[in-house]
Enzyme design. Structure first.
Site, PDB file in Angstrom:
ATOM      1  N   TYR A   1      34.254  30.877  45.846  1.00  0.00           N
ATOM      2  CA  TYR A   1      33.800  32.241  46.110  1.00  0.00           C
ATOM      3  C   TYR A   1      33.812  33.096  44.849  1.00  0.00           C
ATOM      4  O   TYR A   1      32.878  33.841  44.568  1.00  0.00           O
ATOM      5  CB  TYR A   1      34.672  32.875  47.187  1.00  0.00           C
ATOM      6  CG  TYR A   1      34.176  34.206  47.680  1.00  0.00           C
ATOM      7  CD1 TYR A   1      33.248  34.274  48.717  1.00  0.00           C
ATOM      8  CD2 TYR A   1      34.614  35.394  47.109  1.00  0.00           C
ATOM      9  CE1 TYR A   1      32.790  35.491  49.179  1.00  0.00           C
ATOM     10  CE2 TYR A   1      34.160  36.613  47.561  1.00  0.00           C
ATOM     11  CZ  TYR A   1      33.246  36.652  48.601  1.00  0.00           C
ATOM     12  OH  TYR A   1      32.783  37.869  49.051  1.00  0.00           O
ATOM     13  N   TYR A   2      34.893  32.997  44.074  1.00  0.00           N
ATOM     14  CA  TYR A   2      35.014  33.812  42.866  1.00  0.00           C
ATOM     15  C   TYR A   2      34.439  33.118  41.636  1.00  0.00           C
ATOM     16  O   TYR A   2      34.575  33.625  40.524  1.00  0.00           O
ATOM     17  CB  TYR A   2      36.483  34.151  42.618  1.00  0.00           C
ATOM     18  CG  TYR A   2      37.054  35.134  43.604  1.00  0.00           C
ATOM     19  CD1 TYR A   2      36.421  36.339  43.872  1.00  0.00           C
ATOM     20  CD2 TYR A   2      38.235  34.856  44.268  1.00  0.00           C
ATOM     21  CE1 TYR A   2      36.949  37.243  44.771  1.00  0.00           C
ATOM     22  CE2 TYR A   2      38.777  35.763  45.178  1.00  0.00           C
ATOM     23  CZ  TYR A   2      38.128  36.943  45.423  1.00  0.00           C
ATOM     24  OH  TYR A   2      38.656  37.850  46.313  1.00  0.00           O
TER      25      TYR A   2
ATOM     26  N   LYS B   1      41.011  48.918  39.327  1.00  0.00           N
ATOM     27  CA  LYS B   1      42.215  49.745  39.201  1.00  0.00           C
ATOM     28  C   LYS B   1      43.463  48.885  39.030  1.00  0.00           C
ATOM     29  O   LYS B   1      44.340  49.186  38.214  1.00  0.00           O
ATOM     30  CB  LYS B   1      42.345  50.633  40.445  1.00  0.00           C
ATOM     31  CG  LYS B   1      43.658  51.398  40.570  1.00  0.00           C
ATOM     32  CD  LYS B   1      43.641  52.311  41.781  1.00  0.00           C
ATOM     33  CE  LYS B   1      43.457  51.571  43.081  1.00  0.00           C
ATOM     34  NZ  LYS B   1      44.617  50.729  43.458  1.00  0.00           N
TER      35      LYS B   1
ATOM     36  N   ASN C   1      48.603  31.678  33.530  1.00  0.00           N
ATOM     37  CA  ASN C   1      49.597  31.771  32.460  1.00  0.00           C
ATOM     38  C   ASN C   1      50.038  33.210  32.224  1.00  0.00           C
ATOM     39  O   ASN C   1      51.221  33.484  31.988  1.00  0.00           O
ATOM     40  CB  ASN C   1      49.044  31.174  31.164  1.00  0.00           C
ATOM     41  CG  ASN C   1      48.942  29.660  31.231  1.00  0.00           C
ATOM     42  OD1 ASN C   1      49.597  29.026  32.053  1.00  0.00           O
ATOM     43  ND2 ASN C   1      48.122  29.083  30.374  1.00  0.00           N
TER      44      ASN C   1
ATOM     45  N   CYS D   1      39.642  48.747  44.300  1.00  0.00           N
ATOM     46  CA  CYS D   1      40.952  48.102  44.107  1.00  0.00           C
ATOM     47  C   CYS D   1      41.034  47.248  42.846  1.00  0.00           C
ATOM     48  O   CYS D   1      41.888  47.484  42.000  1.00  0.00           O
ATOM     49  CB  CYS D   1      41.286  47.238  45.329  1.00  0.00           C
ATOM     50  SG  CYS D   1      41.517  48.189  46.835  1.00  0.00           S
TER      51      CYS D   1
ATOM     52  N   ARG E   1      32.664  53.161  45.923  1.00  0.00           N
ATOM     53  CA  ARG E   1      33.597  53.393  44.826  1.00  0.00           C
ATOM     54  C   ARG E   1      33.630  52.183  43.893  1.00  0.00           C
ATOM     55  O   ARG E   1      33.848  51.060  44.319  1.00  0.00           O
ATOM     56  CB  ARG E   1      34.998  53.674  45.367  1.00  0.00           C
ATOM     57  CG  ARG E   1      35.111  54.972  46.127  1.00  0.00           C
ATOM     58  CD  ARG E   1      36.456  55.098  46.814  1.00  0.00           C
ATOM     59  NE  ARG E   1      36.626  54.080  47.850  1.00  0.00           N
ATOM     60  CZ  ARG E   1      37.760  53.851  48.501  1.00  0.00           C
ATOM     61  NH1 ARG E   1      38.837  54.559  48.207  1.00  0.00           N
ATOM     62  NH2 ARG E   1      37.822  52.917  49.429  1.00  0.00           N
TER      63      ARG E   1
ATOM     64  N   LYS F   1      29.949  45.553  47.749  1.00  0.00           N
ATOM     65  CA  LYS F   1      29.767  44.256  48.393  1.00  0.00           C
ATOM     66  C   LYS F   1      29.083  44.492  49.732  1.00  0.00           C
ATOM     67  O   LYS F   1      29.006  45.638  50.208  1.00  0.00           O
ATOM     68  CB  LYS F   1      31.091  43.521  48.577  1.00  0.00           C
ATOM     69  CG  LYS F   1      32.076  44.212  49.508  1.00  0.00           C
ATOM     70  CD  LYS F   1      33.350  43.388  49.648  1.00  0.00           C
ATOM     71  CE  LYS F   1      34.338  44.075  50.599  1.00  0.00           C
ATOM     72  NZ  LYS F   1      35.579  43.264  50.759  1.00  0.00           N
TER      73      LYS F   1
ATOM     74  N   GLY G   1      33.409  45.037  41.236  1.00  0.00           N
ATOM     75  CA  GLY G   1      33.648  46.468  41.388  1.00  0.00           C
ATOM     76  C   GLY G   1      34.568  46.724  42.554  1.00  0.00           C
ATOM     77  O   GLY G   1      35.369  45.871  42.931  1.00  0.00           O
TER      78      GLY G   1
END
Length: 217
Positions: free
Chosen positions: A36-37, A51, A5, A48, A111, A104, A45
């Site tokens: 997966y998510y 940020k 949304n 990318c 980073r 990962k 983290g």
């Protein structure tokens, strides 16, 4: 739905078809519409995603578009990290080991890694720390990755161990952030007095003789 949304609202503001945007997102069947998510565990983290979330929220504010879900994502992730630190320190030991330091597995990218934040915090509180990550070779770090480590953990080389078993042997609490060693190797160093905190969903760790606790289970 909340994420879709909010993407829809910012897309409409920009005269872009939000439904089409989400259709493109979901075409990645390997990740985006899989489980997966949807697995609890590690704070997210990397260089990318945090940020990009900040940039999108900032842009939406400048455009006068309210995106409350996205605005709360980073604070929610910080709360998750704080909860993990509280769990670690609740074990009452100041000898802590970390299995997997990068954000990962199969990368040396440190980073934005939540485990770097964990290590940084524990070191600041005077904990004795040891780290194993099979992907890390400090001589090969470069660019922003190397610069961040020089700024945040300049003594990382002194914390790294050659094997996961060595980390376990030198620790009383082990944080398993990655599946980065065979169980057979860990078993050679595990004792009944050890705690392991699983933040990766590495459930096989519970078959070893230490005290096992999952970060979200």
């Amino acid at each position: 739905m909340g994420f879709a949304n909010e993407i829809g609202r910012i897309s409409k503001h920009l005269a872009v078809d939000g439904a089409r945007i989400m259709d493109v997102v979901c075409r990645d069947e390997k990740l985006n519409i899989s489980r997966y998510y949807m697995k609890p565990g590690n704070p997210f983290g990397g260089s990318c995603l945090p940020k990009d979330v900040s940039a999108l929220s900032s842009f939406a504010r400048m455009e006068g578009v309210s995106l409350p879900v996205l605005d709360s994502v980073l604070s929610s992730n910080q709360s998750h990290l704080d909860a993990l630190l509280k769990l670690i320190t609740s074990k009452g030991s100041r000898k802590v080991g970390i299995l997997g330091l990068a954000f990962k597995s199969d990368t040396d990218d440190l980073r934005g890694s939540p485990m770097v934040a964990v290590a940084e915090t524990l070191l600041g509180r005077g904990y004795q720390l040891s780290v194993y990550d099979p992907q890390l070779n400090l001589s090969r770090l470069m660019g922003a990755n190397e610069a961040e480590m020089q700024r945040r953990m300049p003594h990382l080389a002194q914390l790294l161990r050659a094997t996961a078993a060595e980390v376990v042997a030198q620790s009383e609490v082990v944080i398993a952030a990655q599946k980065c060693a065979p169980l057979e190797e860990l078993a050679t160093a595990v004792t009944a007095d050890h705690w392991v905190i699983d933040v990766n969903g590495w459930r096989e760790l519970d078959t070893l003789s230490w005290k096992y606790e999952g970060s979200c289970w």
